[in-house]
Design an enzyme around this catalytic site. Structure first.
Site, PDB file in Angstrom:
ATOM      1  N   ASN A 189      -7.571  -2.522  14.659  1.00  0.00           N
ATOM      2  CA  ASN A 189      -8.936  -2.923  14.314  1.00  0.00           C
ATOM      3  C   ASN A 189      -8.951  -4.151  13.407  1.00  0.00           C
ATOM      4  OD1 ASN A 189      -8.080  -1.943  11.874  1.00  0.00           O
ATOM      5  ND2 ASN A 189      -9.416  -0.148  11.857  1.00  0.00           N
ATOM      6  N   GLU A 226      -9.729  -1.743   5.842  1.00  0.00           N
ATOM      7  CA  GLU A 226     -10.355  -1.386   7.106  1.00  0.00           C
ATOM      8  C   GLU A 226     -11.618  -2.223   7.317  1.00  0.00           C
ATOM      9  OE1 GLU A 226      -8.623   0.207   9.053  1.00  0.00           O
ATOM     10  OE2 GLU A 226      -8.196   2.291   8.515  1.00  0.00           O
ATOM     11  N   HIS A 282      -7.159  -4.624  10.604  1.00  0.00           N
ATOM     12  CA  HIS A 282      -6.926  -4.444   9.164  1.00  0.00           C
ATOM     13  C   HIS A 282      -5.613  -5.101   8.738  1.00  0.00           C
ATOM     14  CE1 HIS A 282      -4.894  -0.351  10.140  1.00  0.00           C
ATOM     15  NE2 HIS A 282      -3.934  -1.151   9.702  1.00  0.00           N
ATOM     16  N   ASP A 341       0.809  -1.222   0.000  1.00  0.00           N
ATOM     17  CA  ASP A 341       0.000   0.000   0.000  1.00  0.00           C
ATOM     18  C   ASP A 341       0.842   1.272   0.000  1.00  0.00           C
ATOM     19  OD1 ASP A 341       0.928  -0.295   2.690  1.00  0.00           O
ATOM     20  OD2 ASP A 341      -0.905  -1.334   3.203  1.00  0.00           O
TER      21      ASP A 341
HETATM   22  C1  F6R Z   1       1.191  -1.032   6.131  1.00  0.00           C
HETATM   23  C2  F6R Z   1       0.144  -2.018   6.399  1.00  0.00           C
HETATM   24  C3  F6R Z   1      -0.669  -1.917   7.650  1.00  0.00           C
HETATM   25  C4  F6R Z   1       0.177  -2.029   8.917  1.00  0.00           C
HETATM   26  C5  F6R Z   1      -0.709  -1.875  10.148  1.00  0.00           C
HETATM   27  C6  F6R Z   1       0.087  -1.953  11.436  1.00  0.00           C
HETATM   28  O1  F6R Z   1       1.851  -1.335   4.925  1.00  0.00           O
HETATM   29  O2  F6R Z   1      -0.072  -2.872   5.586  1.00  0.00           O
HETATM   30  O3  F6R Z   1      -1.635  -2.944   7.652  1.00  0.00           O
HETATM   31  O4  F6R Z   1       0.811  -3.278   8.934  1.00  0.00           O
HETATM   32  O5  F6R Z   1      -1.354  -0.636  10.081  1.00  0.00           O
HETATM   33  O6  F6R Z   1       0.905  -0.852  11.542  1.00  0.00           O
HETATM   34  P1  F6R Z   1       1.927  -0.695  12.765  1.00  0.00           P
HETATM   35  O7  F6R Z   1       2.935  -1.768  12.583  1.00  0.00           O
HETATM   36  O8  F6R Z   1       2.487   0.684  12.596  1.00  0.00           O
HETATM   37  O9  F6R Z   1       1.128  -0.890  14.006  1.00  0.00           O
END
Ligand code: F6R
Length: 266
Positions: free
Chosen positions: A137, A144, A139, A67
């Site tokens: 959450n 989301e 994701h 992403d």
């Molecule tokens: C980012 C991604 C997101 C993160 C998730 C956790 O490329 O795919 O799903 O893995 O938001 O982020 P952190 O590790 O910052 O808690």
């Protein structure tokens, strides 16, 4: 589904790095799906160390990131392009032409762009190993809650919770969340097409999402629960992230048997 429980963050990062290194040694031309975020920082540090000391050779590896923030050019310090180059690519020998990260600066026909990114994944033979983090959450990527479990790559608006979590990457006074409200992300259907999936989660803030994803019902309210449908998923967790799992003893026993029967999975 294999759940690997590690004592702390450092051990979990190191183990996940070893699993990726093992996959690259087995298949030097591995197509590797990559993630960003705080959780990945320790893992990328370990991979860089393995490259420098091993050396772990990335010259045949092809990468696809999950992403990017829509509206941020690659040069923006908060872009995931910048994150990946800063924390990983500039320290290892992945060839520039083998790096794929969604382009946050595109305008216009977003659907066509997303279709072309997915086509590039197919042209590379599909993703062999997809690395994932998880949001509080549940994701994965930026799918989301309420994302379709069959979703493909597309634009996705971030939830308030994720915006708050990600805002820590933006310095005081820096423009962040306003331009970072939407991402381009692989869909859950896209992610599930990877041959293998490795999800790394560390820290107590992920405990509820992890328990729901592994032991809860499959639901669009928790995107990572869709991973239960995949035949080859490994979760690498530290103790705080695993704290709300009801079946921890069982996962420990499975690990003992896996070590005997299929040690290369570990
Ligand atoms: C980012 C991604 C997101 C993160 C998730 C956790 O490329 O795919 O799903 O893995 O938001 O982020 P952190 O590790 O910052 O808690």
């Amino acid at each position: 589904m294999l759940v690997i429980l590690k004592r702390d963050n450092e051990e979990a990062n190191e183990h996940a790095a070893q699993l990726i290194a093992g996959a690259i040694k087995k298949k030097p031309s591995l197509t590797l799906g990559l993630a960003t975020g705080n959780t990945m920082l320790g893992l990328y540090r370990h991979l860089v160390r393995l490259h420098q000391s091993g050396p772990l050779d990335f010259s045949g590896v092809v990468t696809f990131n999950l992403d990017e923030y829509l509206g941020l050019p690659a040069s923006h310090p908060q872009s995931y392009h910048h994150f990946m180059h800063e924390h990983f690519f500039r320290h290892v020998n992945v060839l520039e032409r083998n790096i794929h990260i969604p382009d946050g600066s595109i305008r216009g026909d977003y659907d066509a762009y997303c279709a072309s990114y997915e086509q590039a994944i197919r042209a590379a033979g599909g993703i062999d190993l997809q690395l994932l983090g998880i949001g509080r959450n549940g994701h994965i990527g930026f799918n989301e809650p309420t994302s379709s479990l069959a979703s493909r790559m597309r634009l996705k608006v971030l939830s308030r919770e994720t915006l708050d979590d990600n805002s820590k990457f933006f310095g005081p006074g820096e423009e962040g969340p306003r331009c970072a409200i939407t991402t381009i992300t692989m869909g859950i259907g896209t992610i599930l097409e990877a041959r293998k999936i490795l999800l790394l989660a560390t820290g107590a803030s992920k405990a509820a999402a992890i328990a729901k994803s592994i032991e809860g019902p499959i639901t669009c309210a928790v995107s990572a629960s869709a991973l239960q449908l995949h035949p080859d998923v490994t979760f690498v967790l530290d103790e705080p992230a695993a704290a709300q799992l009801a079946e921890r003893d069982y996962y420990h026993r499975v690990l003992q048997m896996t070590a005997l029967l299929t040690p290369d999975r570990l």
